[in-house]
Design an enzyme around this catalytic site. Sequence first.
Site, PDB file in Angstrom:
ATOM      1  N   GLY A 116       0.813  -0.885   0.081  1.00 48.94           N
ATOM      2  CA  GLY A 116      -0.050  -0.021   0.174  1.00 48.94           C
ATOM      3  C   GLY A 116       0.936   1.158  -0.186  1.00 48.94           C
ATOM      4  O   GLY A 116       2.226   1.220  -0.332  1.00 48.94           O
ATOM      5  N   PHE A 141      11.365   5.739  -0.468  1.00 47.48           N
ATOM      6  CA  PHE A 141      12.887   6.136  -0.781  1.00 47.48           C
ATOM      7  C   PHE A 141      13.236   4.993   0.800  1.00 47.48           C
ATOM      8  O   PHE A 141      12.878   5.248   1.992  1.00 47.48           O
ATOM      9  CB  PHE A 141      13.252   7.086   0.053  1.00 47.48           C
ATOM     10  CG  PHE A 141      15.251   6.905  -0.940  1.00 47.48           C
ATOM     11  CD1 PHE A 141      15.589   6.495  -2.141  1.00 47.48           C
ATOM     12  CD2 PHE A 141      15.774   7.184   0.983  1.00 47.48           C
ATOM     13  CE1 PHE A 141      17.174   6.395  -1.888  1.00 47.48           C
ATOM     14  CE2 PHE A 141      17.401   7.099   0.350  1.00 47.48           C
ATOM     15  CZ  PHE A 141      17.695   6.633  -0.563  1.00 47.48           C
ATOM     16  N   CYS A 190       5.173   9.367  -0.178  1.00 52.06           N
ATOM     17  CA  CYS A 190       4.286   8.703   0.266  1.00 52.06           C
ATOM     18  C   CYS A 190       2.558  10.081  -0.251  1.00 52.06           C
ATOM     19  O   CYS A 190       1.877   9.452   0.261  1.00 52.06           O
ATOM     20  CB  CYS A 190       3.996   8.748   1.514  1.00 52.06           C
ATOM     21  SG  CYS A 190       5.444   7.767   2.250  1.00 52.06           S
ATOM     22  N   ALA A 247       8.251   5.115   8.378  1.00 48.01           N
ATOM     23  CA  ALA A 247       6.654   5.012   7.322  1.00 48.01           C
ATOM     24  C   ALA A 247       6.347   3.436   6.949  1.00 48.01           C
ATOM     25  O   ALA A 247       7.114   3.032   6.747  1.00 48.01           O
ATOM     26  CB  ALA A 247       7.479   5.014   5.625  1.00 48.01           C
TER      27      ALA A 247
END
Length: 232
Positions: free
Chosen positions: A95, A100, A191, A160
């Site tokens: 998802g 990076f 994102c 993230a």
Amino acid sequence: MGLCLVTMPLLKPVIEVVNLGRISYADGLQAQRTFIQRHLNALSQQPTAEPPVNAVLLCEHDPVYTIGIRTARYPIKEEERLKQLGAEFHRSDRGGLITFHGPGQLVCYPILNLAHFRKSVRWYVGELETTVIRLCHRFGIKAETSPDTGVWVQNDKICAIGIHCGRYITSHGLALNCNNDLSWFSHITPCGIEGKGVTSLSQALKREVTVPDAVDLLLETFAKQFDCMLRH
């Protein structure tokens, strides 16, 4: 004569910890597939010499930009521009949008059968976020969630999170910035979130915090949050 009932303590799930070191993103994907397939074989009752194993794969990646399934199309021109910076570029089935990965970032890929925990993807993502928040608190950093997935220090993302879950088998996971070069993020909108930045443990603490410095705390908070036992 009365019956005496003896209750046995519930056994905690056992999760194998696999430290892959610094590897390419492609090798990371292949390592995940190996553990995923063992779960799928068991669910399909296929004869296999290798039993399914809940595992946490730890690694650092060579510089790479990745996009998730929410990105229907990514311009080839942009892909080539990012490659010219010296990074690889990969499309994945996780998802989330573009992010990076690189040296100095602790990447954690839990390959779990949620049937052994709780069959809820929403719950699982929340547990990952809480794990990292508790790790940050152990370092003295006030971190929190936001309407945007991941873990944040004010308006800067420190970790993230992007997962895939098929038949309740999880893959992909989280990427915690430790002492990585944050300038790589300046070439993208991380994102897909406008107006926010990125940070790292080192930047937040104004001292060097390496991946090895963070590994043990991550595993400790993960084990407590998921109420499991880790096997090295």
